[in-house]
Design a protein around this motif. Sequence first.
Motif, PDB file in Angstrom:
ATOM      1  N   ALA A 180       0.826  -1.204   0.000  1.00  0.00           N
ATOM      2  CA  ALA A 180       0.000   0.000   0.000  1.00  0.00           C
ATOM      3  C   ALA A 180       0.860   1.254   0.000  1.00  0.00           C
ATOM      4  CB  ALA A 180      -0.939  -0.007   1.209  1.00  0.00           C
ATOM      5  N   ALA A 181       1.977   1.225   0.717  1.00  0.00           N
ATOM      6  CA  ALA A 181       2.857   2.395   0.788  1.00  0.00           C
ATOM      7  C   ALA A 181       3.417   2.739  -0.587  1.00  0.00           C
ATOM      8  CB  ALA A 181       3.994   2.131   1.776  1.00  0.00           C
ATOM      9  N   PHE A 182       3.864   1.721  -1.322  1.00  0.00           N
ATOM     10  CA  PHE A 182       4.400   1.967  -2.658  1.00  0.00           C
ATOM     11  C   PHE A 182       3.322   2.551  -3.564  1.00  0.00           C
ATOM     12  CE2 PHE A 182       8.578  -0.357  -3.439  1.00  0.00           C
ATOM     13  CZ  PHE A 182       8.947  -0.340  -2.089  1.00  0.00           C
ATOM     14  N   HIS A 248       3.405  -5.379  -7.203  1.00  0.00           N
ATOM     15  CA  HIS A 248       3.198  -6.781  -7.561  1.00  0.00           C
ATOM     16  C   HIS A 248       4.381  -7.660  -7.160  1.00  0.00           C
ATOM     17  CE1 HIS A 248      -0.422  -5.867  -9.858  1.00  0.00           C
ATOM     18  NE2 HIS A 248       0.211  -4.828 -10.353  1.00  0.00           N
ATOM     19  N   TYR A 249       5.377  -7.091  -6.491  1.00  0.00           N
ATOM     20  CA  TYR A 249       6.586  -7.837  -6.152  1.00  0.00           C
ATOM     21  C   TYR A 249       6.872  -7.685  -4.663  1.00  0.00           C
ATOM     22  CZ  TYR A 249       6.900  -7.701 -11.188  1.00  0.00           C
ATOM     23  OH  TYR A 249       6.602  -7.822 -12.524  1.00  0.00           O
ATOM     24  N   LYS A 378       5.404 -14.865  -3.456  1.00  0.00           N
ATOM     25  CA  LYS A 378       5.352 -14.596  -2.011  1.00  0.00           C
ATOM     26  C   LYS A 378       4.521 -13.353  -1.693  1.00  0.00           C
ATOM     27  CE  LYS A 378       9.746 -16.920  -1.103  1.00  0.00           C
ATOM     28  NZ  LYS A 378      11.079 -16.867  -0.475  1.00  0.00           N
ATOM     29  N   LEU A 379       3.444 -13.165  -2.475  1.00  0.00           N
ATOM     30  CA  LEU A 379       2.537 -12.049  -2.246  1.00  0.00           C
ATOM     31  C   LEU A 379       1.423 -12.401  -1.270  1.00  0.00           C
ATOM     32  CD1 LEU A 379       2.127 -10.618  -5.862  1.00  0.00           C
ATOM     33  CD2 LEU A 379       3.328  -9.563  -3.944  1.00  0.00           C
ATOM     34  N   MET A 380       1.136 -13.676  -1.154  1.00  0.00           N
ATOM     35  CA  MET A 380       0.077 -14.137  -0.266  1.00  0.00           C
ATOM     36  C   MET A 380       0.683 -14.991   0.849  1.00  0.00           C
ATOM     37  SD  MET A 380      -2.846 -12.980  -1.124  1.00  0.00           S
ATOM     38  CE  MET A 380      -3.082 -11.693  -2.354  1.00  0.00           C
ATOM     39  N   PRO A 381       0.072 -14.917   2.020  1.00  0.00           N
ATOM     40  CA  PRO A 381      -1.045 -14.078   2.449  1.00  0.00           C
ATOM     41  C   PRO A 381      -0.681 -12.585   2.376  1.00  0.00           C
ATOM     42  CG  PRO A 381      -0.670 -15.856   3.999  1.00  0.00           C
ATOM     43  CD  PRO A 381       0.511 -15.828   3.084  1.00  0.00           C
ATOM     44  N   LEU A 382      -1.680 -11.770   2.080  1.00  0.00           N
ATOM     45  CA  LEU A 382      -1.456 -10.348   1.906  1.00  0.00           C
ATOM     46  C   LEU A 382      -0.816  -9.749   3.148  1.00  0.00           C
ATOM     47  CD1 LEU A 382      -1.953  -8.012  -0.060  1.00  0.00           C
ATOM     48  CD2 LEU A 382      -4.087  -7.569   1.150  1.00  0.00           C
TER      49      LEU A 382
END
Length: 412
Positions: A180-182, A248-249, A378-382
């Motif tokens: 969210a920060a990005f 996305h990364y 490695k995006l999930m879990p959010l």
Amino acid sequence: MDAYVLEWVNLLLRWAHVITAIAWIGSSFYFVLLDNSLTQPAEQDLKDKGIDGELWAVHGGGFYHANKYMVAPRWKPLPENLHWSYWESYSTWLTGFALFTVLYLFNAGSFLVDKSVYDWSAGAAIAAALGFLAAFWLIYDLICRTLGQRKNGDLVVGALVFVFVIVASWLACQLFAGRAAFLLVGAMLATAMSANVFFWIIPGQRKVVAQLRAGQTPDAIHGMRGKQRSVHNTYFTLPVIVAMLSTHYGWLTQGSHNWLVLVLLMLAGALIRHSFVARHKAHVQHRRTPWEHAVVGTLVLVGVAVWLAPKPPSAEEQAAAKAAAARPAGYAEVRAVLDQRCVMCHNEQLQQKNVMLNSAALVKQHAQAVYQQAAVLKLMPLNNATQITDAERELIKRWYEAGAPVPMGSGL
């Protein structure tokens, strides 16, 4: 809102946002190229008409002759039918804000808040996120208005805005989930870009047109301000895009120094953009293209890649990984991980991304998505809200690469 309907809204807004962004960025890049590629007209009839710069171009099997008048044509009244380039900007911001609302504000507890970063309520995070967008524009605009017209104003404004972006990036990464920060920093810059068009560039052009049609001499300040904000917009473009894409990364957004990663990525984009801006003018003036800025930007990207590269595993870790790889990963082990880390958001009642993992058949159906999102990206879990471990991600990886076996006829 129904999860399926929400996914359609997400898709259509994202599609519209990308289309309008392409239109806006494309027109911005074209006009920067055009302005920096103009040459003084050689023919006297063009000079007599008040043409200050011209460009011959070939495209699509035809030739184009673009002329620029700094004030207005001397040989004919100002045409009534003028094309104004602003809806590309407004549409991009409106679709982007709508997408931000659907994805982040409606799900602030999951998307904006990471309690391991900063423990606060979803409502407070929403207010702060909206405040970021407004505060950056107000402070940036104040810097431009108070210092932009002074001696070396462009240099002073550029330096202060750069420092301000660094501070804002650091603060965003201290308050919000990394992803969210990005996104918020990118949206912050994009808001300033669209506000430049809405509050200064288009109103200034309208005043110039009105003064010309009234037979008055246009106030030069409108052109100066419009040019300044247009230049800022073109340098913001690549930093905005890389900030948006970086979400996305997870390996970019989730590190302990993620704010510095973001700043360096945006700096690289601005440096690379500068080389292309300067290239157009250098080409007209028969000078060498200053590619060194793009080279420095590329080296910054390489440096970030080296910095973030995972450390080579120790001998003990290699031995443990080899032993784990030799042991097949069974469905029961994976089931335990999914139940603890994933099913709370992917079940019959809460179908995030229209994915359910509450049965063996559903796990088999979504095995590739689980592997990609949890083990590879490695995006999930959010925001790693359920604290999945690297060992558990590796377990999912081994299970999937072994064919993602599930017990036949099992409803578990």
